[in-house]
Design a protein around this motif. Structure first.
Motif, PDB file in Angstrom:
ATOM      1  N   GLY A  63       0.368  -1.524   0.319  1.00 47.03           N
ATOM      2  CA  GLY A  63       0.564   0.285  -0.316  1.00 47.03           C
ATOM      3  C   GLY A  63       1.046   0.968  -0.081  1.00 47.03           C
ATOM      4  O   GLY A  63       1.901   1.161   0.102  1.00 47.03           O
ATOM      5  N   ALA A  64       0.588   2.258   0.223  1.00 44.64           N
ATOM      6  CA  ALA A  64       1.386   3.592  -0.272  1.00 44.64           C
ATOM      7  C   ALA A  64       2.182   4.143   0.801  1.00 44.64           C
ATOM      8  O   ALA A  64       2.762   4.873   0.803  1.00 44.64           O
ATOM      9  CB  ALA A  64      -0.337   4.992  -0.004  1.00 44.64           C
ATOM     10  N   PHE A  71      -7.957  -1.524   0.569  1.00 47.89           N
ATOM     11  CA  PHE A  71      -7.241  -1.377  -0.515  1.00 47.89           C
ATOM     12  C   PHE A  71      -8.019  -1.968  -2.345  1.00 47.89           C
ATOM     13  O   PHE A  71      -6.990  -1.469  -3.729  1.00 47.89           O
ATOM     14  CB  PHE A  71      -5.661  -1.992  -1.081  1.00 47.89           C
ATOM     15  N   ALA A  72      -9.110  -2.758  -2.486  1.00 43.88           N
ATOM     16  CA  ALA A  72      -9.786  -3.148  -3.164  1.00 43.88           C
ATOM     17  C   ALA A  72     -10.538  -2.216  -4.333  1.00 43.88           C
ATOM     18  O   ALA A  72     -10.820  -2.612  -6.191  1.00 43.88           O
ATOM     19  CB  ALA A  72     -10.943  -4.737  -2.441  1.00 43.88           C
ATOM     20  N   ALA A 130      -3.988   3.564  -5.380  1.00 44.28           N
ATOM     21  CA  ALA A 130      -2.556   3.293  -6.359  1.00 44.28           C
ATOM     22  C   ALA A 130      -2.248   2.392  -4.857  1.00 44.28           C
ATOM     23  O   ALA A 130      -2.153   1.679  -3.586  1.00 44.28           O
ATOM     24  CB  ALA A 130      -1.992   3.870  -5.552  1.00 44.28           C
ATOM     25  N   LEU A 131      -0.950   0.867  -5.603  1.00 46.20           N
ATOM     26  CA  LEU A 131      -0.486   0.290  -4.904  1.00 46.20           C
ATOM     27  C   LEU A 131       1.111   0.527  -5.459  1.00 46.20           C
ATOM     28  O   LEU A 131       0.922   0.828  -6.462  1.00 46.20           O
ATOM     29  CB  LEU A 131      -1.046  -1.486  -5.091  1.00 46.20           C
ATOM     30  N   ALA A 171       9.552  -1.023  -6.232  1.00 46.18           N
ATOM     31  CA  ALA A 171       8.341  -0.554  -6.574  1.00 46.18           C
ATOM     32  C   ALA A 171       8.070  -0.133  -7.606  1.00 46.18           C
ATOM     33  O   ALA A 171       8.492   0.945  -8.540  1.00 46.18           O
ATOM     34  CB  ALA A 171       8.203   0.385  -5.900  1.00 46.18           C
ATOM     35  N   VAL A 172       6.734  -0.841  -8.514  1.00 48.63           N
ATOM     36  CA  VAL A 172       5.914  -0.693  -9.091  1.00 48.63           C
ATOM     37  C   VAL A 172       4.811   0.123  -8.938  1.00 48.63           C
ATOM     38  O   VAL A 172       4.266  -0.786  -8.531  1.00 48.63           O
ATOM     39  CB  VAL A 172       6.451  -1.825 -10.385  1.00 48.63           C
ATOM     40  N   PRO A 173       4.707   1.473  -9.275  1.00 49.27           N
ATOM     41  CA  PRO A 173       3.353   1.273  -9.273  1.00 49.27           C
ATOM     42  C   PRO A 173       2.558   0.830  -9.775  1.00 49.27           C
ATOM     43  O   PRO A 173       2.942   0.648 -11.236  1.00 49.27           O
ATOM     44  CB  PRO A 173       3.713   3.361  -9.622  1.00 49.27           C
TER      45      PRO A 173
END
Lengths: 370, 125
Positions: free
Chosen positions: A307-308, A338-339, A344-345, A353-355
């Motif tokens: 998560g963020a 988060f669903a 944004a994940l 980290a790949v946004p």
């Protein structure tokens, strides 16, 4: 590059055809199957969406239930509505455990005097053993180990097959029936696992190669392997057993509540009903979602999802490059907060980290003949 | 192509000026299938011979690419980020991965020459 060991693997009735067509054979669920032909996964995938692709899915388990009470016997193992399925119709269902996990996903069809079954290759020994162990007196399970299964998928599939079996064009999605095609007994359902219109065709193993060659000779048909089958089903948002669903996931978490019959949701008499009922009332802890990574880098199964704030909130279960989307696509489970679409994940690919964002599935619209 | 050398991990190396250019062989790209993404190393990174330093992603899977020799990464092929298909179309030309400043030029000479590499590939079949 590690090539799978193919020596100890079983062959399908189409093994010689795959070799003739230049298929690159790999091990899958104990079978040697083509991951691709010389055209390559990308071309095979795109051809399926544009015209028609022929897949060998003979590794899947086929069988039938016969006898008075067969529908009720199957309903004791699945939350699907079996008894209400009309003759000539097929449905998708789940075999569930008493604790509400998914033992397999499968297709069942009402062929009038019997229930036709197709289960996953990796689960067929389990499933048929499980079903056989729970049958009442008078209901019998017959495995069709002497039958091959072909999938002809894409917008050109039914027009092409109609030249051999005109009745198929009259089927809507999930229609099923038996045909005689030049002396070949074919059980044809208007279904598949690519998101496209198309059919799955069960034929006797000893006639399968000649039949497959007839299909390949039809206009617009080309062979496609496991690689394209996987990228097509991923774009279509369809679950792969063992990756996206398993004994720990529930129908609610997986977004497969639609496969539970309405009547079954009033009776609550299927294995795992307690967990499904609780999760429908209170919300599941996690949910299967679609995921669109930014950029071009694919995120594969088992990629952690953060998560963020950097805390891990889930995991990718299927991921790769979507040839029709033209970008990477993935599915996975995330904690329920988060669903929401658009959340944004970060996908932790090899520690970086790949946004990404939660995205609606399917990634490519289903084009079934409704 | 006499100036090209090859590793048993299916990378090629070509000496040019102050450095050496590295990519994957035609055999490798063919085995991988359609390349959709290449994860390249940071410029300035020191790599050991045989160290995984890039990742090539096909539709189906991710595969490591190894540094065939030790040295410092001095340039990466920026064109691959927009057009990773170059690896399939031109594996030994426009589809190169990175340039490396060799720690020991003798390491390049010790790699397989073209004939030995083709013999090695044939032995895998």
């Amino acid at each position: 590059m590690v090539e799978s060991e193919t020596e100890s693997l079983a062959e399908t009735p189409l093994a010689a055809l795959h070799r003739d067509l230049g298929g690159r054979m790999v091990g899958f669920a104990g079978y040697a199957l083509p991951v691709q032909y010389p055209a390559g996964i990308m071309a095979e995938h795109l051809h399926c969406r544009a015209a028609a692709a022929l897949f060998d899915v003979s590794h899947m388990g086929q069988g039938e239930l016969r006898g008075e009470g067969a529908a009720a016997a199957l309903e004791a193992l699945t939350p699907a509505d079996v008894a209400g399925l009309k003759p000539g119709r097929q449905r998708y269902g789940l075999l569930t455990s008493p604790s509400g996990g998914i033992l397999d996903d499968f297709m069942f069809a009402n062929l009038g005097d019997r229930i036709f079954l197709v289960v996953n290759a990796s689960r067929k020994e389990h499933d048929f053993g499980h079903i056989a162990a729970h049958l009442p007196r008078g209901v019998t399970l017959h495995r069709h180990e002497d039958r091959a299964l072909l999938a002809l998928q894409g917008p050109g599939a039914v027009p092409a097959l109609s030249t051999l079996a005109p009745g198929v064009a009259a089927f809507s999605f999930m229609g099923i029936g038996s045909f005689d095609i030049g002396g070949v007994n074919a059980i044809i359902s208007r279904s598949g696992y690519t998101g496209e219109d198309g059919v799955e065709i069960s034929v006797p193993a000893d006639q399968a190669e000649a039949f497959a060659r007839r299909l390949l000779a039809l206009p617009g048909v080309m062979p496609a392997g496991l690689g394209a089958r996987d990228s097509l089903r991923l774009e279509a948002g369809l679950c792969l057993y063992g990756s996206d669903i398993d004994e720990t996931t529930s129908a609610v978490e997986a977004g497969l509540v639609w496969s539970i019959g309405k009547r079954r949701r009033m009776e609550w008499n299927f294995p795992g009903a307690e967990r499904v009922r609780d999760e429908l009332a209170n919300g599941p802890k996690r949910l299967r979602v679609g995921i669109r990574p930014e950029g071009r880098q694919p995120a594969r199964g088992h990629t952690p999802i953060a998560g963020a704030d950097g805390a891990v909130i889930g995991e990718v279960t299927s991921g790769g490059f979507g040839p029709s989307v033209g970008a990477p696509v993935a599915m996975g489970y995330v904690a329920r907060p988060f669903a929401e679409d658009g959340t944004a994940l970060d996908l932790m690919v090899r520690g970086k980290a790949v946004p990404a964002r939660v995205a609606p599935i399917p990634f490519t619209p289903h084009r079934y003949a409704r | 192509m006499t100036d090209m050398r090859f590793s048993k991990d299916h990378e090629w190396v070509r000496t040019d000026g102050d450095g050496a250019t590295v990519g994957i062989t035609d055999h490798a790209q063919n085995a991988l299938g359609d390349v959709v993404f290449v994860d390249l190393p940071e410029v300035g990174r020191m790599v050991a011979a045989g160290e995984a330093c890039a990742v090539v992603e096909s539709v189906k899977a991710a595969s490591d690419v190894y540094a065939p020799i030790a040295g410092k990464i001095i340039e990466v092929n920026a064109a691959l980020s927009d057009d990773p298909g170059l690896v399939n179309r031109e594996p030994t030309e426009g589809g190169w991965f990175f340039r490396i400043e060799p720690a020991d030029a003798g390491e390049i000479a010790a790699l397989l020459d073209e004939g030995a590499y083709h013999a090695f590939v044939d032995s895998l079949a």
